[in-house]
Design a protein around this motif. Sequence first.
Motif, mmCIF file in Angstrom:
data_model
loop_
_atom_site.group_PDB
_atom_site.id
_atom_site.type_symbol
_atom_site.label_atom_id
_atom_site.label_comp_id
_atom_site.label_asym_id
_atom_site.label_seq_id
_atom_site.Cartn_x
_atom_site.Cartn_y
_atom_site.Cartn_z
ATOM 1 N N GLY A 362 0.816 -1.205 0.000
ATOM 2 C CA GLY A 362 0.000 0.000 0.000
ATOM 3 C C GLY A 362 0.852 1.258 0.000
ATOM 4 O O GLY A 362 0.526 2.244 -0.676
ATOM 5 N N LYS A 363 1.950 1.218 0.726
ATOM 6 C CA LYS A 363 2.857 2.369 0.760
ATOM 7 C C LYS A 363 3.496 2.603 -0.606
ATOM 8 O O LYS A 363 3.611 3.746 -1.069
ATOM 9 N N VAL A 364 3.911 1.496 -1.254
ATOM 10 C CA VAL A 364 4.514 1.609 -2.591
ATOM 11 C C VAL A 364 3.517 2.218 -3.562
ATOM 12 O O VAL A 364 3.868 3.092 -4.375
ATOM 13 N N VAL A 365 2.271 1.778 -3.486
ATOM 14 C CA VAL A 365 1.235 2.293 -4.391
ATOM 15 C C VAL A 365 1.078 3.800 -4.208
ATOM 16 O O VAL A 365 0.959 4.556 -5.190
ATOM 17 N N LYS A 366 1.089 4.259 -2.977
ATOM 18 C CA LYS A 366 0.948 5.695 -2.709
ATOM 19 C C LYS A 366 2.146 6.483 -3.243
ATOM 20 O O LYS A 366 2.010 7.590 -3.760
ATOM 21 N N GLU A 367 3.340 5.898 -3.101
ATOM 22 C CA GLU A 367 4.572 6.590 -3.490
ATOM 23 C C GLU A 367 4.821 6.607 -4.997
ATOM 24 O O GLU A 367 5.713 7.317 -5.459
ATOM 25 N N THR A 368 4.062 5.812 -5.766
ATOM 26 C CA THR A 368 4.364 5.670 -7.201
ATOM 27 C C THR A 368 3.337 6.377 -8.087
ATOM 28 O O THR A 368 3.159 6.008 -9.250
ATOM 29 N N LYS A 369 2.692 7.391 -7.566
ATOM 30 C CA LYS A 369 1.783 8.176 -8.395
ATOM 31 C C LYS A 369 2.562 8.796 -9.562
ATOM 32 O O LYS A 369 3.636 9.366 -9.374
ATOM 33 N N GLY A 370 2.028 8.637 -10.781
ATOM 34 C CA GLY A 370 2.709 9.146 -11.968
ATOM 35 C C GLY A 370 3.635 8.149 -12.621
ATOM 36 O O GLY A 370 4.243 8.430 -13.660
ATOM 37 N N PHE A 371 3.749 6.943 -12.037
ATOM 38 C CA PHE A 371 4.592 5.900 -12.631
ATOM 39 C C PHE A 371 3.823 5.183 -13.747
ATOM 40 O O PHE A 371 2.619 4.970 -13.653
ATOM 41 N N SER A 372 4.545 4.804 -14.795
ATOM 42 C CA SER A 372 3.971 3.948 -15.841
ATOM 43 C C SER A 372 4.108 2.497 -15.400
ATOM 44 O O SER A 372 4.804 2.177 -14.431
ATOM 45 N N PHE A 373 3.470 1.581 -16.138
ATOM 46 C CA PHE A 373 3.623 0.164 -15.830
ATOM 47 C C PHE A 373 5.075 -0.279 -16.022
ATOM 48 O O PHE A 373 5.570 -1.122 -15.285
ATOM 49 N N ALA A 374 5.746 0.301 -17.003
ATOM 50 C CA ALA A 374 7.153 -0.045 -17.227
ATOM 51 C C ALA A 374 8.001 0.354 -16.022
ATOM 52 O O ALA A 374 8.911 -0.374 -15.609
ATOM 53 N N GLN A 375 7.699 1.505 -15.434
ATOM 54 C CA GLN A 375 8.449 1.952 -14.263
ATOM 55 C C GLN A 375 8.098 1.128 -13.029
ATOM 56 O O GLN A 375 8.951 0.860 -12.180
ATOM 57 N N LEU A 376 6.843 0.715 -12.923
ATOM 58 C CA LEU A 376 6.453 -0.189 -11.833
ATOM 59 C C LEU A 376 7.184 -1.517 -11.956
ATOM 60 O O LEU A 376 7.602 -2.108 -10.953
ATOM 61 N N ASN A 377 7.340 -1.973 -13.178
ATOM 62 C CA ASN A 377 8.055 -3.224 -13.402
ATOM 63 C C ASN A 377 9.527 -3.085 -13.012
ATOM 64 O O ASN A 377 10.127 -4.007 -12.441
ATOM 65 N N GLU A 378 10.119 -1.928 -13.294
ATOM 66 C CA GLU A 378 11.502 -1.678 -12.896
ATOM 67 C C GLU A 378 11.624 -1.627 -11.371
ATOM 68 O O GLU A 378 12.591 -2.134 -10.792
ATOM 69 N N LEU A 379 10.628 -1.027 -10.706
ATOM 70 C CA LEU A 379 10.626 -0.991 -9.249
ATOM 71 C C LEU A 379 10.539 -2.405 -8.681
ATOM 72 O O LEU A 379 11.251 -2.750 -7.726
ATOM 73 N N TYR A 380 9.670 -3.228 -9.289
ATOM 74 C CA TYR A 380 9.550 -4.620 -8.836
ATOM 75 C C TYR A 380 10.895 -5.346 -8.964
ATOM 76 O O TYR A 380 11.322 -6.055 -8.054
ATOM 77 N N THR A 381 11.573 -5.135 -10.088
ATOM 78 C CA THR A 381 12.877 -5.776 -10.300
ATOM 79 C C THR A 381 13.892 -5.309 -9.257
ATOM 80 O O THR A 381 14.665 -6.119 -8.726
ATOM 81 N N SER A 382 13.897 -4.019 -8.960
ATOM 82 C CA SER A 382 14.831 -3.476 -7.961
ATOM 83 C C SER A 382 14.548 -4.064 -6.581
ATOM 84 O O SER A 382 15.481 -4.395 -5.828
ATOM 85 N N ILE A 383 13.263 -4.182 -6.247
ATOM 86 C CA ILE A 383 12.887 -4.769 -4.961
ATOM 87 C C ILE A 383 13.322 -6.222 -4.882
ATOM 88 O O ILE A 383 13.875 -6.676 -3.868
ATOM 89 N N ALA A 384 13.095 -6.965 -5.989
ATOM 90 C CA ALA A 384 13.474 -8.386 -6.017
ATOM 91 C C ALA A 384 14.981 -8.553 -5.867
ATOM 92 O O ALA A 384 15.460 -9.427 -5.126
ATOM 93 N N LEU A 385 15.754 -7.714 -6.553
ATOM 94 C CA LEU A 385 17.213 -7.811 -6.475
ATOM 95 C C LEU A 385 17.714 -7.483 -5.066
ATOM 96 O O LEU A 385 18.579 -8.179 -4.517
#
Length: 427
Positions: A362-385
């Motif tokens: 929920g916190k990530v969702v609030k912090e990512t206003k204005g992000f595209s799906f491609a940028q969300l995918n990059e965030l997911y990859t960074s979190i996973a790494l």
Amino acid sequence: MIKKQNHIIKFNEINSNTVPNYYEYGFVINSIKTKLFEEFGFEFKMYADEETTNEIWEILEGDLQHNNTEVTLISHIFDGIETVTISSNHTDEKLEFVLKPRITNGLYYYPKFNVALAQSPIFQSHSDMNHDLVFAKDDMCMVEFLAYILQRKREYIRNHVTVFTDMEDGVDSKKEKITTLVTRDDVFLEENLKKEIYRSIDEFFSESGGFFKTYNIPYKRGILLYGKPGNGKTTLVKSIANSISAPVAYWQITEFTSSYSIHEVFSTVAKMAPMVLVIEDIDSMPEDVRSVFLNTLDGATSKEGIFLIGTTNYPEKIDPALINRAGRFDRAYEIKLPTEELRYEYLLKKEITQFISQEAVGKVVKETKGFSFAQLNELYTSIALQWHYDRTVNIDGLCAELKADNKNNKKRSWDSELNSQSVGFQF
């Protein structure tokens, strides 16, 4: 021996001195026709292949690759030329080498249709080149064979996308297998918009366009998808390709797109109809051929049975005339940045909860206003790494870093593109 035809110049009455260049060509043709007569006991008629845009040879290659019993090898033509091609299959999982029958230098036969095909090298004093040679017992056999070619083409391309790329020397056409399947559940759009787009697609291909015939509506449709990069236009198109049984083709516009290539692409896809034609980055159409493109869209039969999908990241570059005239693009849909609800659904679909808690999502969702799906995918990859190496995730740090990148990218590319002069389509 083959029965003589009523021709003024006959191969058996000339030699290499009287008509040297024709003799070299005629020797190969006469040898092939003699072989066919010896094998089957009747004379074959020769046909020029000027309009099929290589469909005959594509299907022959496919039939050979799949060991189709419809076609057999009669003989190779020259004994000192290759008969097998070394090729490779490259997928996301592996690279393997394979051996394929070589079409060039082979004489192939379809017994059901009494049709023979050969791509033969012909060595002449001034040049060496391959010739496409098509033979049939009579016109009826050829007509039935061409119907078979169209049927097989539709079968072969069901699990593939045909990609047209405009090159300096013409249109390059190739089939690409769909290796990453994208379902409609993988598409994240506002529900009403998603429903409207898919309903339009499904109705177009339902019962061979029965809806259009029932209500006397022209059987053609065009939609334009526009919006900032990374918001799912390509994913939407891939899901369409994976969820319908009709052929799908991509047309890649380049600086080499010309009136010839426009005619070539539309002539080819007309034979595949009903089908989907996707034109990516349609705003990049060269200015000097835009009127030709628009006139082609306006043609009475050029789009019959074609569901046309245009995509652009920069709608301001497209003149309104492209979508304000019936028969071009009927509807334009903006693919917007994902809402808070869609960002939440997307991250859950990615199974981000294997790294962070539900509350943290929920916190990530609030912090990512204005992000595209491609940028969300990059965030997911960074979190996973980060989780993989540290077994902990600094959500505030990663979000701040990507938000900074997002801000810089907007300043460098999107805003600068918006401020550039619009090129537009012209009549």
